[in-house]
Design a protein around this motif. Structure first.
Motif, PDB file in Angstrom:
ATOM      1  N   ALA A  89       0.804  -1.217   0.000  1.00 37.83           N
ATOM      2  CA  ALA A  89       0.000   0.000   0.000  1.00 37.83           C
ATOM      3  C   ALA A  89       0.836   1.266   0.000  1.00 37.83           C
ATOM      4  CB  ALA A  89      -0.931  -0.012   1.221  1.00 37.83           C
ATOM      5  N   ARG A  90       2.109   1.166   0.416  1.00 28.84           N
ATOM      6  CA  ARG A  90       2.950   2.371   0.548  1.00 28.84           C
ATOM      7  C   ARG A  90       3.077   3.150  -0.754  1.00 28.84           C
ATOM      8  NH1 ARG A  90       6.748   3.087   4.744  1.00 28.84           N
ATOM      9  NH2 ARG A  90       8.204   4.798   4.357  1.00 28.84           N
ATOM     10  N   PRO A  91       3.471   2.662  -1.909  1.00 30.79           N
ATOM     11  CA  PRO A  91       4.058   1.331  -2.126  1.00 30.79           C
ATOM     12  C   PRO A  91       5.583   1.388  -2.001  1.00 30.79           C
ATOM     13  CG  PRO A  91       3.688   2.363  -4.241  1.00 30.79           C
ATOM     14  CD  PRO A  91       3.240   3.367  -3.201  1.00 30.79           C
ATOM     15  N   TRP A  92       6.186   0.191  -1.733  1.00 29.05           N
ATOM     16  CA  TRP A  92       7.637   0.045  -1.790  1.00 29.05           C
ATOM     17  C   TRP A  92       8.055  -0.189  -3.240  1.00 29.05           C
ATOM     18  CZ3 TRP A  92      10.134   1.251   2.490  1.00 29.05           C
ATOM     19  CH2 TRP A  92       9.603   0.949   3.747  1.00 29.05           C
ATOM     20  N   LEU A  93       9.213   0.307  -3.593  1.00 29.69           N
ATOM     21  CA  LEU A  93       9.821   0.019  -4.895  1.00 29.69           C
ATOM     22  C   LEU A  93      10.960  -0.967  -4.648  1.00 29.69           C
ATOM     23  CD1 LEU A  93       9.997   3.676  -6.302  1.00 29.69           C
ATOM     24  CD2 LEU A  93       8.059   2.084  -6.277  1.00 29.69           C
ATOM     25  N   ILE A  94      10.935  -2.100  -5.329  1.00 38.26           N
ATOM     26  CA  ILE A  94      11.926  -3.151  -5.101  1.00 38.26           C
ATOM     27  C   ILE A  94      12.634  -3.508  -6.410  1.00 38.26           C
ATOM     28  CG2 ILE A  94      10.674  -4.078  -3.114  1.00 38.26           C
ATOM     29  CD1 ILE A  94       9.646  -6.339  -4.926  1.00 38.26           C
ATOM     30  N   ASP A  95      13.714  -4.297  -6.293  1.00 37.00           N
ATOM     31  CA  ASP A  95      14.495  -4.798  -7.431  1.00 37.00           C
ATOM     32  C   ASP A  95      15.194  -3.660  -8.171  1.00 37.00           C
ATOM     33  OD1 ASP A  95      15.678  -6.256  -9.377  1.00 37.00           O
ATOM     34  OD2 ASP A  95      13.855  -7.189 -10.138  1.00 37.00           O
ATOM     35  N   TRP A  96      16.338  -3.245  -7.633  1.00 39.04           N
ATOM     36  CA  TRP A  96      17.070  -2.065  -8.123  1.00 39.04           C
ATOM     37  C   TRP A  96      18.231  -2.442  -9.040  1.00 39.04           C
ATOM     38  CZ3 TRP A  96      15.305   2.845  -7.058  1.00 39.04           C
ATOM     39  CH2 TRP A  96      14.234   2.905  -6.163  1.00 39.04           C
ATOM     40  N   GLU A  97      18.150  -3.569  -9.705  1.00 44.18           N
ATOM     41  CA  GLU A  97      19.270  -4.073 -10.505  1.00 44.18           C
ATOM     42  C   GLU A  97      19.714  -3.138 -11.624  1.00 44.18           C
ATOM     43  OE1 GLU A  97      19.055  -8.871 -10.251  1.00 44.18           O
ATOM     44  OE2 GLU A  97      17.642  -7.928 -11.623  1.00 44.18           O
ATOM     45  N   TYR A  98      18.781  -2.412 -12.226  1.00 48.65           N
ATOM     46  CA  TYR A  98      19.132  -1.560 -13.365  1.00 48.65           C
ATOM     47  C   TYR A  98      19.085  -0.075 -13.015  1.00 48.65           C
ATOM     48  CZ  TYR A  98      18.614  -5.866 -16.015  1.00 48.65           C
ATOM     49  OH  TYR A  98      18.760  -7.151 -16.477  1.00 48.65           O
ATOM     50  N   ALA A  99      18.998   0.235 -11.732  1.00 50.20           N
ATOM     51  CA  ALA A  99      18.892   1.634 -11.309  1.00 50.20           C
ATOM     52  C   ALA A  99      20.148   2.413 -11.693  1.00 50.20           C
ATOM     53  CB  ALA A  99      18.661   1.711  -9.807  1.00 50.20           C
ATOM     54  N   ALA A 100      19.926   3.644 -12.151  1.00 45.80           N
ATOM     55  CA  ALA A 100      21.027   4.502 -12.593  1.00 45.80           C
ATOM     56  C   ALA A 100      20.429   5.862 -12.936  1.00 45.80           C
ATOM     57  CB  ALA A 100      21.718   3.907 -13.825  1.00 45.80           C
ATOM     58  N   TYR A 101      21.296   6.805 -13.287  1.00 45.44           N
ATOM     59  CA  TYR A 101      20.775   8.037 -13.859  1.00 45.44           C
ATOM     60  C   TYR A 101      20.322   7.738 -15.283  1.00 45.44           C
ATOM     61  CZ  TYR A 101      22.181  10.904  -9.955  1.00 45.44           C
ATOM     62  OH  TYR A 101      22.260  11.448  -8.702  1.00 45.44           O
ATOM     63  N   GLY A 102      19.132   8.200 -15.612  1.00 38.54           N
ATOM     64  CA  GLY A 102      18.571   7.893 -16.918  1.00 38.54           C
ATOM     65  C   GLY A 102      17.463   8.852 -17.290  1.00 38.54           C
ATOM     66  N   ASP A 103      16.717   8.462 -18.292  1.00 34.24           N
ATOM     67  CA  ASP A 103      15.662   9.299 -18.860  1.00 34.24           C
ATOM     68  C   ASP A 103      14.339   9.026 -18.137  1.00 34.24           C
ATOM     69  OD1 ASP A 103      13.920  10.764 -20.399  1.00 34.24           O
ATOM     70  OD2 ASP A 103      14.488   9.850 -22.303  1.00 34.24           O
ATOM     71  N   PRO A 104      13.740  10.039 -17.494  1.00 32.24           N
ATOM     72  CA  PRO A 104      12.448   9.814 -16.841  1.00 32.24           C
ATOM     73  C   PRO A 104      11.365   9.381 -17.823  1.00 32.24           C
ATOM     74  CG  PRO A 104      12.964  12.163 -16.939  1.00 32.24           C
ATOM     75  CD  PRO A 104      14.203  11.432 -17.332  1.00 32.24           C
ATOM     76  N   ALA A 105      11.533   9.710 -19.098  1.00 30.25           N
ATOM     77  CA  ALA A 105      10.559   9.271 -20.101  1.00 30.25           C
ATOM     78  C   ALA A 105      10.566   7.752 -20.228  1.00 30.25           C
ATOM     79  CB  ALA A 105      10.863   9.916 -21.455  1.00 30.25           C
ATOM     80  N   PHE A 106      11.743   7.140 -20.134  1.00 30.59           N
ATOM     81  CA  PHE A 106      11.823   5.682 -20.176  1.00 30.59           C
ATOM     82  C   PHE A 106      11.200   5.087 -18.921  1.00 30.59           C
ATOM     83  CE2 PHE A 106      14.080   1.674 -19.293  1.00 30.59           C
ATOM     84  CZ  PHE A 106      13.783   0.972 -20.454  1.00 30.59           C
ATOM     85  N   GLU A 107      11.446   5.694 -17.776  1.00 30.97           N
ATOM     86  CA  GLU A 107      10.859   5.222 -16.517  1.00 30.97           C
ATOM     87  C   GLU A 107       9.338   5.139 -16.625  1.00 30.97           C
ATOM     88  OE1 GLU A 107      12.168   3.852 -13.619  1.00 30.97           O
ATOM     89  OE2 GLU A 107      12.533   5.623 -12.368  1.00 30.97           O
ATOM     90  N   LEU A 108       8.723   6.211 -17.138  1.00 33.72           N
ATOM     91  CA  LEU A 108       7.268   6.227 -17.241  1.00 33.72           C
ATOM     92  C   LEU A 108       6.776   5.322 -18.363  1.00 33.72           C
ATOM     93  CD1 LEU A 108       7.623   8.597 -15.254  1.00 33.72           C
ATOM     94  CD2 LEU A 108       5.683   9.689 -16.382  1.00 33.72           C
ATOM     95  N   ALA A 109       7.584   5.144 -19.392  1.00 33.20           N
ATOM     96  CA  ALA A 109       7.202   4.236 -20.471  1.00 33.20           C
ATOM     97  C   ALA A 109       7.138   2.794 -19.973  1.00 33.20           C
ATOM     98  CB  ALA A 109       8.187   4.353 -21.635  1.00 33.20           C
ATOM     99  N   VAL A 110       8.065   2.417 -19.076  1.00 31.48           N
ATOM    100  CA  VAL A 110       8.033   1.079 -18.487  1.00 31.48           C
ATOM    101  C   VAL A 110       6.746   0.890 -17.686  1.00 31.48           C
ATOM    102  CG1 VAL A 110       9.119  -0.446 -16.799  1.00 31.48           C
ATOM    103  CG2 VAL A 110      10.538   0.827 -18.406  1.00 31.48           C
ATOM    104  N   ILE A 111       6.374   1.903 -16.909  1.00 27.65           N
ATOM    105  CA  ILE A 111       5.146   1.829 -16.111  1.00 27.65           C
ATOM    106  C   ILE A 111       3.939   1.703 -17.021  1.00 27.65           C
ATOM    107  CG2 ILE A 111       3.666   3.091 -14.501  1.00 27.65           C
ATOM    108  CD1 ILE A 111       6.243   4.390 -13.387  1.00 27.65           C
ATOM    109  N   ALA A 112       3.869   2.532 -18.042  1.00 20.24           N
ATOM    110  CA  ALA A 112       2.731   2.502 -18.963  1.00 20.24           C
ATOM    111  C   ALA A 112       2.599   1.150 -19.645  1.00 20.24           C
ATOM    112  CB  ALA A 112       2.876   3.605 -20.003  1.00 20.24           C
ATOM    113  N   ASP A 113       3.724   0.555 -20.005  1.00 23.70           N
ATOM    114  CA  ASP A 113       3.695  -0.756 -20.642  1.00 23.70           C
ATOM    115  C   ASP A 113       3.234  -1.834 -19.672  1.00 23.70           C
ATOM    116  OD1 ASP A 113       4.522  -2.783 -22.768  1.00 23.70           O
ATOM    117  OD2 ASP A 113       5.826  -3.351 -21.108  1.00 23.70           O
ATOM    118  N   SER A 114       3.790  -1.827 -18.467  1.00 25.61           N
ATOM    119  CA  SER A 114       3.466  -2.870 -17.498  1.00 25.61           C
ATOM    120  C   SER A 114       1.992  -2.843 -17.097  1.00 25.61           C
ATOM    121  CB  SER A 114       4.333  -2.715 -16.243  1.00 25.61           C
ATOM    122  OG  SER A 114       4.030  -3.727 -15.295  1.00 25.61           O
TER     123      SER A 114
END
Length: 278
Positions: free
Chosen positions: A178-203
């Protein structure tokens, strides 16, 4: 690594009973019960480096997110083995939650906007370099993969952006409770926020209207992203999935990876056609 060997690698205070968990495409996980506490234990994939995973950077990213209240605290880690020990959180991930009710993406995007404002000492992730890493390891590249690769050299799929601290893999299975927690940080790095939101939209299989609302909520929470950049990154989600799944299939010969690759290629065709028409 069997359960007995795995337990022996943990500090004495974490000795206990392991119960294997199902699910997950990359790593192996267990529930660990010590009698005083319950934990989630992960062992990393043997081919982590070939997938572009840097375990040291993963821990730095996870710790930064945990300090900000976005990820569960780390109790123990051994980067060389990909060992990671977290509290056992008896809450469903959003993949499971989505089977019962529509998730509150506004709540998630608020967490994402907070994440993007953090400034840990991490390196950047280039999507082009990640794709080249995967392509360089694939043997006997198909004509389809070579054809797709040429699309991603185009300027319209590589628009300028200001890098921010990104999770890079916020699919529904990596959002917990419910928080929610964000888990699995294997690919975390500085990157494009557009890609971040594109992953969410796809999932979360967002419609055009849902994607526009996602961007509006992100910008209202302090982000800065336009629809043009967002659309330019949506094909990248499928392209990297295609290559990742192809590489995993090459390592394991497991049919699930081949099916994932085929599904991602179908989605990629649709997105590239939309970009061409636009």
């Amino acid at each position: 690594m069997d359960a007995n060997t795995l337990v022996q690698k943990l500090p004495p205070q974490f000795q206990g009973q392991l119960t294997p968990l199902v699910g997950g495409l990359t790593n192996r996980s267990w529930r660990l019960d010590t009698g005083q506490h319950s934990y989630w234990l992960r062992v990393g994939n043997a081919h982590s480096e070939s997938l572009g995973i840097n375990r040291t950077q993963e821990l730095l990213a996870h710790q930064a997110a945990a300090d900000a209240g976005l990820a569960p605290p780390i109790h123990y880690a051994e980067p060389a083995l990909g060992l990671l020990l977290l509290d056992w959180l008896a809450e469903p991930d959003w993949q499971q939650l989505g089977q019962k009710r529509a998730p509150d993406l506004r709540l998630l995007i608020t967490q994402v906007a907070k994440l993007h404002q953090l400034t840990p000492a991490l390196s950047a992730l280039s999507l082009n370099a990640q794709a080249e890493l995967y392509l360089g390891q694939l043997t006997n590249l198909s004509a389809d993969l070579k054809r797709y690769g040429r699309y991603f050299e185009q300027t319209r799929l590589n628009l300028d952006y200001v890098p921010v601290f990104c999770h890079q893999d916020l699919n529904a299975a990596n959002v917990l409770g419910a928080r929610p927690w964000l888990i699995d940080w294997e690919y975390a790095a500085y990157g494009d926020p557009a890609f971040e939101l594109a992953v969410i939209a796809d999932s979360f299989k967002l419609s055009e209207q849902g994607a526009r609302q996602l961007l509006a909520d992100y910008n209202a929470a302090g982000g800065d992203l336009c629809m043009r950049r967002f659309k330019a990154r949506r094909p990248w989600v499928q392209w990297l999935t295609v290559l990742w799944a192809a590489l995993q299939y090459q390592h394991t010969q497991q049919r699930d990876y081949r099916l994932l690759q085929q599904q991602a290629m179908c989605h990629l065709d649709v997105l590239l056609a939309d970009i061409a028409c636009g």
